[in-house]
Design a protein around this motif. Structure first.
Motif, PDB file in Angstrom:
ATOM      1  N   MET A 133      37.549  -6.993   1.663  1.00  9.81           N
ATOM      2  CA  MET A 133      38.281  -6.248   2.687  1.00  9.81           C
ATOM      3  C   MET A 133      38.436  -7.100   3.939  1.00  9.81           C
ATOM      4  O   MET A 133      37.575  -7.927   4.252  1.00  9.81           O
ATOM      5  N   ASP A 134      39.521  -6.883   4.653  1.00  2.50           N
ATOM      6  CA  ASP A 134      39.635  -7.470   5.988  1.00  2.50           C
ATOM      7  C   ASP A 134      38.884  -6.572   6.963  1.00  2.50           C
ATOM      8  O   ASP A 134      38.724  -5.364   6.725  1.00  2.50           O
ATOM      9  N   GLU A 135      38.403  -7.151   8.066  1.00  3.86           N
ATOM     10  CA  GLU A 135      37.574  -6.363   8.984  1.00  3.86           C
ATOM     11  C   GLU A 135      38.358  -5.296   9.745  1.00  3.86           C
ATOM     12  O   GLU A 135      37.766  -4.401  10.335  1.00  3.86           O
ATOM     13  N   GLY A 136      39.672  -5.356   9.667  1.00  4.16           N
ATOM     14  CA  GLY A 136      40.476  -4.304  10.274  1.00  4.16           C
ATOM     15  C   GLY A 136      40.625  -3.095   9.366  1.00  4.16           C
ATOM     16  O   GLY A 136      41.137  -2.044   9.787  1.00  4.16           O
ATOM     17  N   GLY A 137      40.164  -3.223   8.110  1.00  2.00           N
ATOM     18  CA  GLY A 137      40.221  -2.105   7.174  1.00  2.00           C
ATOM     19  C   GLY A 137      41.621  -1.773   6.694  1.00  2.00           C
ATOM     20  O   GLY A 137      41.874  -0.649   6.253  1.00  2.00           O
ATOM     21  N   GLU A 138      42.513  -2.756   6.716  1.00  2.89           N
ATOM     22  CA  GLU A 138      43.889  -2.495   6.293  1.00  2.89           C
ATOM     23  C   GLU A 138      44.070  -2.661   4.782  1.00  2.89           C
ATOM     24  O   GLU A 138      44.849  -1.946   4.168  1.00  2.89           O
ATOM     25  N   TYR A 139      43.353  -3.619   4.206  1.00  3.93           N
ATOM     26  CA  TYR A 139      43.542  -3.909   2.786  1.00  3.93           C
ATOM     27  C   TYR A 139      42.198  -3.961   2.049  1.00  3.93           C
ATOM     28  O   TYR A 139      41.186  -4.395   2.608  1.00  3.93           O
ATOM     29  N   VAL A 140      42.215  -3.504   0.777  1.00  3.42           N
ATOM     30  CA  VAL A 140      41.055  -3.615  -0.105  1.00  3.42           C
ATOM     31  C   VAL A 140      41.534  -4.336  -1.359  1.00  3.42           C
ATOM     32  O   VAL A 140      42.451  -3.868  -2.039  1.00  3.42           O
ATOM     33  N   ILE A 141      40.918  -5.483  -1.662  1.00  2.00           N
ATOM     34  CA  ILE A 141      41.355  -6.317  -2.782  1.00  2.00           C
ATOM     35  C   ILE A 141      40.342  -6.241  -3.922  1.00  2.00           C
ATOM     36  O   ILE A 141      39.141  -6.442  -3.711  1.00  2.00           O
ATOM     37  N   SER A 142      40.830  -5.970  -5.117  1.00  2.00           N
ATOM     38  CA  SER A 142      40.001  -6.060  -6.311  1.00  2.00           C
ATOM     39  C   SER A 142      40.009  -7.521  -6.753  1.00  2.00           C
ATOM     40  O   SER A 142      41.012  -8.026  -7.244  1.00  2.00           O
ATOM     41  N   LEU A 143      38.872  -8.215  -6.553  1.00  2.00           N
ATOM     42  CA  LEU A 143      38.833  -9.660  -6.768  1.00  2.00           C
ATOM     43  C   LEU A 143      38.289 -10.048  -8.139  1.00  2.00           C
ATOM     44  O   LEU A 143      38.780 -10.994  -8.753  1.00  2.00           O
ATOM     45  N   LEU A 144      37.272  -9.340  -8.617  1.00  2.00           N
ATOM     46  CA  LEU A 144      36.600  -9.758  -9.852  1.00  2.00           C
ATOM     47  C   LEU A 144      36.148  -8.547 -10.660  1.00  2.00           C
ATOM     48  O   LEU A 144      35.718  -7.548 -10.095  1.00  2.00           O
ATOM     49  N   SER A 145      36.242  -8.674 -11.988  1.00  2.00           N
ATOM     50  CA  SER A 145      35.820  -7.621 -12.916  1.00  2.00           C
ATOM     51  C   SER A 145      36.559  -6.314 -12.643  1.00  2.00           C
ATOM     52  O   SER A 145      35.958  -5.246 -12.491  1.00  2.00           O
ATOM     53  N   GLY A 146      37.871  -6.430 -12.596  1.00  2.00           N
ATOM     54  CA  GLY A 146      38.699  -5.263 -12.299  1.00  2.00           C
ATOM     55  C   GLY A 146      38.613  -4.175 -13.336  1.00  2.00           C
ATOM     56  O   GLY A 146      38.655  -2.985 -12.996  1.00  2.00           O
ATOM     57  N   HIS A 147      38.474  -4.546 -14.602  1.00  2.00           N
ATOM     58  CA  HIS A 147      38.481  -3.548 -15.670  1.00  2.00           C
ATOM     59  C   HIS A 147      37.076  -3.112 -16.066  1.00  2.00           C
ATOM     60  O   HIS A 147      36.603  -2.060 -15.659  1.00  2.00           O
ATOM     61  N   ILE A 148      36.379  -3.939 -16.852  1.00  2.00           N
ATOM     62  CA  ILE A 148      35.079  -3.529 -17.384  1.00  2.00           C
ATOM     63  C   ILE A 148      34.046  -3.378 -16.266  1.00  2.00           C
ATOM     64  O   ILE A 148      33.123  -2.581 -16.347  1.00  2.00           O
ATOM     65  N   GLY A 186      41.609   5.003   4.105  1.00  3.17           N
ATOM     66  CA  GLY A 186      43.026   4.995   4.443  1.00  3.17           C
ATOM     67  C   GLY A 186      43.628   3.609   4.418  1.00  3.17           C
ATOM     68  O   GLY A 186      44.562   3.290   5.169  1.00  3.17           O
ATOM     69  N   ALA A 187      43.092   2.737   3.532  1.00  2.00           N
ATOM     70  CA  ALA A 187      43.556   1.356   3.425  1.00  2.00           C
ATOM     71  C   ALA A 187      44.552   1.214   2.279  1.00  2.00           C
ATOM     72  O   ALA A 187      44.748   2.139   1.476  1.00  2.00           O
ATOM     73  N   THR A 188      45.139   0.032   2.177  1.00  5.97           N
ATOM     74  CA  THR A 188      46.068  -0.264   1.092  1.00  5.97           C
ATOM     75  C   THR A 188      45.323  -1.005  -0.016  1.00  5.97           C
ATOM     76  O   THR A 188      44.751  -2.072   0.229  1.00  5.97           O
ATOM     77  N   PRO A 189      45.286  -0.465  -1.240  1.00  2.00           N
ATOM     78  CA  PRO A 189      44.606  -1.164  -2.342  1.00  2.00           C
ATOM     79  C   PRO A 189      45.467  -2.313  -2.866  1.00  2.00           C
ATOM     80  O   PRO A 189      46.689  -2.184  -2.966  1.00  2.00           O
ATOM     81  N   VAL A 190      44.839  -3.424  -3.189  1.00  2.00           N
ATOM     82  CA  VAL A 190      45.545  -4.579  -3.739  1.00  2.00           C
ATOM     83  C   VAL A 190      44.956  -4.883  -5.113  1.00  2.00           C
ATOM     84  O   VAL A 190      43.813  -5.345  -5.221  1.00  2.00           O
ATOM     85  N   ILE A 191      45.725  -4.598  -6.149  1.00  2.00           N
ATOM     86  CA  ILE A 191      45.288  -4.808  -7.527  1.00  2.00           C
ATOM     87  C   ILE A 191      46.322  -5.681  -8.220  1.00  2.00           C
ATOM     88  O   ILE A 191      47.518  -5.381  -8.197  1.00  2.00           O
ATOM     89  N   THR A 192      45.884  -6.776  -8.844  1.00  3.18           N
ATOM     90  CA  THR A 192      46.819  -7.758  -9.385  1.00  3.18           C
ATOM     91  C   THR A 192      46.798  -7.891 -10.902  1.00  3.18           C
ATOM     92  O   THR A 192      47.580  -8.656 -11.457  1.00  3.18           O
ATOM     93  N   THR A 193      45.922  -7.164 -11.596  1.00  2.87           N
ATOM     94  CA  THR A 193      45.883  -7.263 -13.058  1.00  2.87           C
ATOM     95  C   THR A 193      47.185  -6.722 -13.641  1.00  2.87           C
ATOM     96  O   THR A 193      47.656  -5.648 -13.259  1.00  2.87           O
TER      97      THR A 193
END
Length: 344
Positions: free
Chosen positions: A91-106, A121-128
């Motif tokens: 996450m960025d410290e402003g709480g704007e974005y939440v990124i799924s970086l590792l082990s997104g599925h299992i 109230g952030a924006t989820p970022v999922i790239t799988t």
């Protein structure tokens, strides 16, 4: 859930404490200069990489409130496999974005990312790819079904098949609570799996290894109740377990745990066997066994020796939340094994 939250700035700490309110059992880790003795907060002793390394194998999720580059360099030495690594979020410290970086599925990072984003109230970022297309990857399906995957190469092939527009047939117990996306087709006969490009079988009984286009998902709902003589060898315990499972036509991969009576809690061979097999060893108090032992075969010798007349059967029964016994007991070289199945 075992959650560790890491931050290296004062503003990041404020966000971490807000997040902690939504996940009360989480632990926040901050730089020593920002530590003020709060409950549920710990100072990062030494460097961040060392602290993360100590927690990496034992946490379900690691949430970092800092730059993604820092996180990548920090976790890189500890990565093992998608079947073992925890879910990692950034996450960025402003709480704007939440990124799924590792082990997104299992590892559940994608699902956790959506939860965190919703709470803050952030924006989820999922790239799988499968999630971006609104599909369900095989390891996501396994995670939802609480099943174990053994063949990761085939898992990748099937997920690639799905992402590229293919459909996959599924046979086995699928709970009504799981809604299958359109890329999966539930069928009524196992033989229908063989005809498709790929198939998924959900079940405890081993399938023919010649079906190399069929992936088996193993439900984690089999419990082994074990009684044994004193000073038993680990190899003897393992041999007895494998023999019992073979007799019951159950795959070792479906076993959730081993359960025994409290007087065997320090039995070295049993402890070692559970470690070799990678299975947790649960201990049942004799008082609990006394409450149900009338429902099982009683041995007067065992009763006079340890105070209860039955071990393996009530241990399996109690260990699986009073489920169904699949194998009452099998005795092999001083080891008694009972097999029970939890209700799914």
């Amino acid at each position: 859930m075992r959650i560790a939250i890491f931050t290296v700035t004062q503003r990041g700490k404020a966000l971490a404490l807000t997040l902690q309110k939504h996940f009360p059992h989480s632990q926040v880790h901050v730089l020593p200069k920002f530590y003020e003795g709060e409950e549920g907060v710990l100072p990062i002793e030494g460097d961040l990489k060392t602290t993360v390394g100590g927690l990496f194998p034992s946490r379900d999720y690691l949430i970092f409130i800092m730059a993604t580059g820092i996180v990548v360099r920090t976790i890189a030495p500890y990565l093992q496999h998608k079947s073992q690594d925890p879910g990692v979020l950034v996450m960025d410290e402003g709480g704007e974005y939440v990124i799924s970086l590792l082990s997104g599925h299992i590892g559940g990072a994608n699902e956790m990312t959506l939860k965190v984003a919703d709470k803050l109230g952030a924006t989820p970022v999922i790239t799988t790819a499968s999630d971006v297309q609104g599909l369900m990857a095989v390891d996501t399906l396994a995670h939802k079904l609480k099943c174990k995957i053994n063949d990761w190469q085939l898992t990748k092939k099937i997920t690639a098949h799905i992402v590229n527009g293919g459909r996959v047939r599924i046979y086995g117990g699928i709970p009504a609570s799981i809604k299958l996306p359109t890329n999966y087709e539930a069928i009524e006969k196992f033989t229908e799996l063989i005809d498709g490009d790929y198939g998924i079988y959900i079940g405890n009984d081993p399938i023919d290894k010649n079906h190399n286009n069929i992936l088996q998902l193993y439900p984690q709902n089999i419990v082994l109740g074990i009684g044994c003589r004193k000073d038993i060898e680990a190899d003897t315990v393992i041999e007895a377990i494998k023999g019992a499972l073979e007799e019951a036509s159950i795959a070792l991969e479906s076993v959730k745990k081993i359960v025994t009576v409290d007087v065997k809690a320090q039995e070295k061979g049993l402890i070692e066997a559970s470690k070799i097999l990678g299975l947790p060893l649960e201990i049942i108090d004799r008082q609990k066994i006394l409450e149900v032992e009338k429902d099982f075969e009683i041995s007067s010798f065992v009763k006079n020796t340890i105070g209860v007349g039955s071990v393996s059967q009530p241990c399996a029964y109690l260990g699986c939340n009073r489920g169904r016994l699949l194998l009452e007991k099998k005795i092999t070289n001083g080891v008694t094994v009972s097999i029970a199945e939890e209700e799914r």
